[in-house]
Design a protein around this motif. Sequence first.
Motif, PDB file in Angstrom:
ATOM      1  N   MET A  13       0.980  -1.187   0.055  1.00 36.96           N
ATOM      2  CA  MET A  13       0.130   0.059  -0.216  1.00 36.96           C
ATOM      3  C   MET A  13       0.649   1.124  -0.107  1.00 36.96           C
ATOM      4  O   MET A  13       1.922   1.168   0.653  1.00 36.96           O
ATOM      5  N   TYR A  14       0.654   2.256  -0.577  1.00 38.93           N
ATOM      6  CA  TYR A  14       1.005   3.556  -0.764  1.00 38.93           C
ATOM      7  C   TYR A  14      -0.079   4.536  -0.527  1.00 38.93           C
ATOM      8  O   TYR A  14      -0.566   5.214  -1.567  1.00 38.93           O
ATOM      9  N   PRO A  15      -0.319   4.661   0.651  1.00 38.09           N
ATOM     10  CA  PRO A  15      -1.514   5.589   1.153  1.00 38.09           C
ATOM     11  C   PRO A  15      -1.392   7.036   0.886  1.00 38.09           C
ATOM     12  O   PRO A  15      -2.296   7.545   0.377  1.00 38.09           O
ATOM     13  N   ASP A  16      -0.171   7.617   0.931  1.00 44.88           N
ATOM     14  CA  ASP A  16      -0.056   9.137   0.443  1.00 44.88           C
ATOM     15  C   ASP A  16      -0.318   9.204  -1.143  1.00 44.88           C
ATOM     16  O   ASP A  16      -0.922  10.351  -1.357  1.00 44.88           O
ATOM     17  N   ARG A  17      -0.348   8.027  -1.947  1.00 39.77           N
ATOM     18  CA  ARG A  17      -0.543   8.111  -3.049  1.00 39.77           C
ATOM     19  C   ARG A  17      -1.932   7.560  -3.603  1.00 39.77           C
ATOM     20  O   ARG A  17      -2.463   7.535  -4.770  1.00 39.77           O
ATOM     21  N   LYS A  18      -2.581   6.914  -2.652  1.00 41.35           N
ATOM     22  CA  LYS A  18      -3.976   6.032  -2.811  1.00 41.35           C
ATOM     23  C   LYS A  18      -3.471   4.783  -3.992  1.00 41.35           C
ATOM     24  O   LYS A  18      -4.393   4.720  -4.802  1.00 41.35           O
ATOM     25  N   ILE A  19      -2.398   4.599  -4.086  1.00 42.38           N
ATOM     26  CA  ILE A  19      -1.989   3.358  -4.700  1.00 42.38           C
ATOM     27  C   ILE A  19      -1.820   2.106  -4.022  1.00 42.38           C
ATOM     28  O   ILE A  19      -1.458   1.751  -3.062  1.00 42.38           O
ATOM     29  N   ALA A  20      -2.326   0.965  -4.485  1.00 38.40           N
ATOM     30  CA  ALA A  20      -2.166  -0.451  -4.135  1.00 38.40           C
ATOM     31  C   ALA A  20      -1.518  -1.221  -5.294  1.00 38.40           C
ATOM     32  O   ALA A  20      -2.129  -1.279  -6.117  1.00 38.40           O
ATOM     33  N   MET A  21      -0.272  -1.936  -4.782  1.00 33.87           N
ATOM     34  CA  MET A  21       0.186  -2.773  -5.628  1.00 33.87           C
ATOM     35  C   MET A  21       0.024  -4.331  -5.354  1.00 33.87           C
ATOM     36  O   MET A  21      -0.138  -4.578  -4.090  1.00 33.87           O
ATOM     37  N   TYR A  22      -0.174  -5.047  -6.361  1.00 35.67           N
ATOM     38  CA  TYR A  22      -0.592  -6.636  -6.211  1.00 35.67           C
ATOM     39  C   TYR A  22       0.358  -7.491  -6.970  1.00 35.67           C
ATOM     40  O   TYR A  22       0.616  -7.464  -8.123  1.00 35.67           O
ATOM     41  N   THR A  23       1.228  -8.317  -6.393  1.00 35.93           N
ATOM     42  CA  THR A  23       1.876  -9.523  -7.210  1.00 35.93           C
ATOM     43  C   THR A  23       1.580 -10.889  -6.895  1.00 35.93           C
ATOM     44  O   THR A  23       0.939 -11.162  -5.565  1.00 35.93           O
ATOM     45  N   LYS A  24       1.419 -11.734  -7.879  1.00 31.76           N
ATOM     46  CA  LYS A  24       1.114 -13.120  -7.355  1.00 31.76           C
ATOM     47  C   LYS A  24       1.778 -14.063  -8.671  1.00 31.76           C
ATOM     48  O   LYS A  24       1.941 -13.668  -9.543  1.00 31.76           O
ATOM     49  N   THR A  25       2.374 -15.272  -7.897  1.00 33.19           N
ATOM     50  CA  THR A  25       3.268 -16.050  -8.475  1.00 33.19           C
ATOM     51  C   THR A  25       2.423 -17.374  -8.232  1.00 33.19           C
ATOM     52  O   THR A  25       2.171 -17.701  -6.992  1.00 33.19           O
TER      53      THR A  25
END
Length: 114
Positions: free
Chosen positions: A79-91
């Motif tokens: 989570m990048y709350p200051d930018r309102k971005i969520a990153m997701y990775t999956k293998t």
Amino acid sequence: MQSVAECYVVGEFKGQSIRQNENFMFAADSMTDQKFMIDIDGKNSKVTPTDMNCTQIGRNTVVCVDSEPETSAIVTWSMYPDRKIAMYTKTINGYGNFSGGSLFKGQILGQCSK
């Protein structure tokens, strides 16, 4: 490591995936209709909806793992709350044609209401 005990509602994911059935070629993908609750709370971290075992590994990062002797799935949520971005990775491995990986960028839509 100190727990932050934050919870975010995330969604509107877009990104790239590779799958065994597509010869591991990158392809645009999205999770546009899915929303998740990312509860960051140390060893009590969880992601809803999922039944994977999750744990906090950084201030705003959770890793979830599901493994059996022949299969594995590893998911990270950052989570990048200051930018309102969520990153997701999956293998994922051992699931035949579904084996592969994904990287998605989504939006933090708000805080969870607990």
